[in-house]
Design an enzyme around this catalytic site. Structure first.
Site, PDB file in Angstrom:
ATOM      1  N   ILE A  13      40.463  31.090  39.851  1.00 16.97           N
ATOM      2  CA  ILE A  13      40.209  30.663  38.469  1.00 16.97           C
ATOM      3  C   ILE A  13      41.477  30.730  37.617  1.00 16.97           C
ATOM      4  CG2 ILE A  13      39.446  32.883  37.460  1.00 16.97           C
ATOM      5  CD1 ILE A  13      37.958  29.362  36.884  1.00 16.97           C
ATOM      6  N   SER A  35      50.154  40.195  40.169  1.00 22.14           N
ATOM      7  CA  SER A  35      49.538  39.726  41.405  1.00 22.14           C
ATOM      8  C   SER A  35      49.844  40.697  42.532  1.00 22.14           C
ATOM      9  CB  SER A  35      50.057  38.330  41.749  1.00 22.14           C
ATOM     10  OG  SER A  35      49.575  37.940  43.007  1.00 22.14           O
ATOM     11  N   LYS A  90      34.366  36.114  33.265  1.00 20.46           N
ATOM     12  CA  LYS A  90      32.969  36.495  33.458  1.00 20.46           C
ATOM     13  C   LYS A  90      32.735  36.858  34.925  1.00 20.46           C
ATOM     14  CE  LYS A  90      31.021  33.998  35.825  1.00 20.46           C
ATOM     15  NZ  LYS A  90      31.153  33.421  37.219  1.00 20.46           N
ATOM     16  N   ASP A 168      26.962  35.499  40.614  1.00 22.02           N
ATOM     17  CA  ASP A 168      28.313  35.189  40.121  1.00 22.02           C
ATOM     18  C   ASP A 168      28.318  33.794  39.483  1.00 22.02           C
ATOM     19  OD1 ASP A 168      31.327  35.742  39.951  1.00 22.02           O
ATOM     20  OD2 ASP A 168      31.209  33.821  40.985  1.00 22.02           O
TER      21      ASP A 168
HETATM   22  P1  NAP Z   1      39.585  35.107  43.601  1.00 16.34           P
HETATM   23  O1  NAP Z   1      40.039  33.750  43.980  1.00 16.34           O
HETATM   24  O2  NAP Z   1      39.119  36.042  44.666  1.00 16.34           O
HETATM   25  O3  NAP Z   1      40.724  35.757  42.725  1.00 16.34           O
HETATM   26  C1  NAP Z   1      40.670  37.062  42.211  1.00 16.34           C
HETATM   27  C2  NAP Z   1      42.054  37.629  42.243  1.00 16.34           C
HETATM   28  O4  NAP Z   1      42.078  38.893  41.592  1.00 16.34           O
HETATM   29  C3  NAP Z   1      42.570  37.904  43.660  1.00 16.34           C
HETATM   30  O5  NAP Z   1      43.101  36.741  44.239  1.00 16.34           O
HETATM   31  C4  NAP Z   1      43.631  38.945  43.398  1.00 16.34           C
HETATM   32  O6  NAP Z   1      44.773  38.242  42.956  1.00 16.34           O
HETATM   33  C5  NAP Z   1      43.102  39.706  42.173  1.00 16.34           C
HETATM   34  N1  NAP Z   1      42.560  41.035  42.445  1.00 16.34           N
HETATM   35  C6  NAP Z   1      42.898  42.176  41.782  1.00 16.34           C
HETATM   36  N2  NAP Z   1      42.210  43.213  42.230  1.00 16.34           N
HETATM   37  C7  NAP Z   1      41.430  42.749  43.209  1.00 16.34           C
HETATM   38  C8  NAP Z   1      40.495  43.357  44.063  1.00 16.34           C
HETATM   39  N3  NAP Z   1      40.222  44.660  43.996  1.00 16.34           N
HETATM   40  N4  NAP Z   1      39.859  42.571  44.962  1.00 16.34           N
HETATM   41  C9  NAP Z   1      40.122  41.247  45.045  1.00 16.34           C
HETATM   42  N5  NAP Z   1      41.007  40.623  44.232  1.00 16.34           N
HETATM   43  C10 NAP Z   1      41.651  41.365  43.336  1.00 16.34           C
HETATM   44  O7  NAP Z   1      38.355  35.024  42.573  1.00 16.34           O
HETATM   45  P2  NAP Z   1      38.127  33.936  41.440  1.00 16.34           P
HETATM   46  O8  NAP Z   1      37.233  32.874  41.954  1.00 16.34           O
HETATM   47  O9  NAP Z   1      39.382  33.555  40.803  1.00 16.34           O
HETATM   48  O10 NAP Z   1      37.207  34.800  40.457  1.00 16.34           O
HETATM   49  C11 NAP Z   1      37.760  35.794  39.605  1.00 16.34           C
HETATM   50  C12 NAP Z   1      36.817  35.938  38.425  1.00 16.34           C
HETATM   51  O11 NAP Z   1      36.727  34.667  37.761  1.00 16.34           O
HETATM   52  C13 NAP Z   1      35.391  36.322  38.834  1.00 16.34           C
HETATM   53  O12 NAP Z   1      34.861  37.213  37.924  1.00 16.34           O
HETATM   54  C14 NAP Z   1      34.652  34.977  38.802  1.00 16.34           C
HETATM   55  O13 NAP Z   1      33.284  35.114  38.500  1.00 16.34           O
HETATM   56  C15 NAP Z   1      35.379  34.275  37.662  1.00 16.34           C
HETATM   57  N6  NAP Z   1      35.282  32.807  37.735  1.00 16.34           N
HETATM   58  C16 NAP Z   1      35.561  32.128  38.884  1.00 16.34           C
HETATM   59  C17 NAP Z   1      35.410  30.744  38.923  1.00 16.34           C
HETATM   60  C18 NAP Z   1      35.714  29.929  40.145  1.00 16.34           C
HETATM   61  O14 NAP Z   1      35.537  28.705  40.115  1.00 16.34           O
HETATM   62  N7  NAP Z   1      36.224  30.498  41.223  1.00 16.34           N
HETATM   63  C19 NAP Z   1      34.965  30.058  37.791  1.00 16.34           C
HETATM   64  C20 NAP Z   1      34.756  30.770  36.622  1.00 16.34           C
HETATM   65  C21 NAP Z   1      34.902  32.138  36.603  1.00 16.34           C
HETATM   66  P3  NAP Z   1      46.255  38.768  43.180  1.00 16.34           P
HETATM   67  O15 NAP Z   1      46.460  38.922  44.641  1.00 16.34           O
HETATM   68  O16 NAP Z   1      47.061  37.715  42.537  1.00 16.34           O
HETATM   69  O17 NAP Z   1      46.331  40.119  42.482  1.00 16.34           O
END
Ligand code: NAP
Length: 312
Positions: A13, A35, A90, A168
């Site tokens: 995101i 990151s 969120k 989620d």
């Molecule tokens: P993601 O791709 O898994 O990214 C989360 C990032 O957070 C990881 O890549 C990592 O990045 C970092 N991180 C820090 N502590 C972590 C931990 N303990 N475990 C895993 N990752 C950790 O997830 P995402 O889809 O971006 O979602 C993140 C948030 O945005 C969630 O709350 C989700 O509901 C919300 N969201 C997502 C979307 C979507 O389309 N995916 C849409 C709207 C909202 P680094 O390695 O760079 O630290």
């Protein structure tokens, strides 16, 4: 002068929405990334931990916490204590008590805490809310069915306790309901379907109750992560005056009585950053716990069913 911002957690995101929205709206100057994996973006410095970023950039104004929800509390607390304005992805936190504590901390620190619900930031949702205000509602149907392998590839945290599972994405539908419906809704029962090898549900069926004077007594909200082919993110509402108001594509499109009125893709996060800049300018907060409460109540009321193990 523009406020500076750091992004914490550079996953899907952050890359899809936060970086382009900051650049396009010009609301903040991107000053740093945090990151764990060392993701970089242009000439902006990347730090391995938020603590390193806060120490290196003491004048930083704001942070956007884009990590999974179960670790967000610690990052937000650390940032508020360092005097930063904070935007939270969120769902804001893994629990209601954490959110409550952060709201109090932001108030005592005199800093902005913005718990974003991106689906609420759609023109179609605003229009639906305006049209439903003061109406008696005779029917509501929520259908939020998507393919987890397509939208969350390899994200293990969604299956761990505190990762919300199908809620989620499902909390996005709930955040639209809490904004657009002219009455409060309550979970009266819930069926939660857990894969045998996972801690969070892959599907959920909620029965929602409405107050006696709302018109509709109860309605269902269906969430499923096993949907292949066409993806469905729809809220369908009928009113006593005979209108049918349908939000599709996650709340970005609105039709009334079969006529399309709004189609607006990809603006949610632009609106979110404009709102964050306005909040930060006055150090005021916007923390709406209602969608998280409904999900928490679903787990409180939920009947657990077990289904096939899930593997990517
Ligand atoms: P993601 O791709 O898994 O990214 C989360 C990032 O957070 C990881 O890549 C990592 O990045 C970092 N991180 C820090 N502590 C972590 C931990 N303990 N475990 C895993 N990752 C950790 O997830 P995402 O889809 O971006 O979602 C993140 C948030 O945005 C969630 O709350 C989700 O509901 C919300 N969201 C997502 C979307 C979507 O389309 N995916 C849409 C709207 C909202 P680094 O390695 O760079 O630290």
């Amino acid at each position: 002068m523009k406020k500076t911002i750091g992004i914490v957690g550079v996953g899907k995101i952050a890359v899809d929405q936060h970086l382009p929205s900051i650049a396009e709206t010009g609301t903040f100057e991107l000053a740093a990334l945090v990151s764990q994996r060392g993701v970089t973006h242009g000439s902006v410095p990347t730090f391995r931990t938020q603590a390193e970023m806060l120490a290196a950039l003491p004048d930083l104004d704001a942070v956007a916490i884009c990590t999974p929800p179960d670790v967000r509390y610690g990052y937000v607390r650390e940032a508020l204590k360092a005097g930063k304005h904070v935007l939270m992805e969120k769902p804001p936190t893994a629990s209601l008590m954490e959110l409550d504590d952060l709201e109090k901390l932001a108030a005592s620190a005199g800093r902005t805490l913005f718990a974003t619900w991106h689906s609420q930031f759609n023109t179609a949702v605003d229009e639906a809310r305006a049209r439903l205000a003061g109406e008696r509602i005779t029917r509501v149907a929520v259908t939020w069915k998507e393919d987890v392998r397509r939208w969350h590839p390899g994200q293990e945290w969604i299956w761990q306790a505190g990762g919300f599972g199908v809620f989620d994405p499902g909390i996005n539908a709930i955040s639209i309901l809490t904004k657009a419906l002219p009455f409060a809704t309550f979970v009266s029962s819930a069926e939660l379907l857990f894969p045998a090898n996972r801690d969070t549900p892959i599907a959920a069926s909620l029965t929602m109750r409405a107050p006696a004077d709302a018109g509709v007594e109860s309605f269902t909200a269906e969430f499923d992560w096993r949907q292949e082919g066409e993806q469905t993110w729809t809220i369908d509402v009928e009113t006593a005056s005979g209108s049918r108001i349908v939000l599709t594509r996650g709340g970005t499109c609105l039709s009334v009585d079969g006529v399309s009125l709004v189609e607006e893709a990809d603006q949610e996060y632009r609106h979110i950053y404009r709102r964050f800049a306005a909040l930060a300018a006055s150090s005021s907060s916007d923390v709406d716990a209602a969608p998280l409460r409904i999900v928490a109540d679903s787990f409180l009321m939920g009947r657990r069913r077990v289904t096939d193990a899930f593997d990517w």
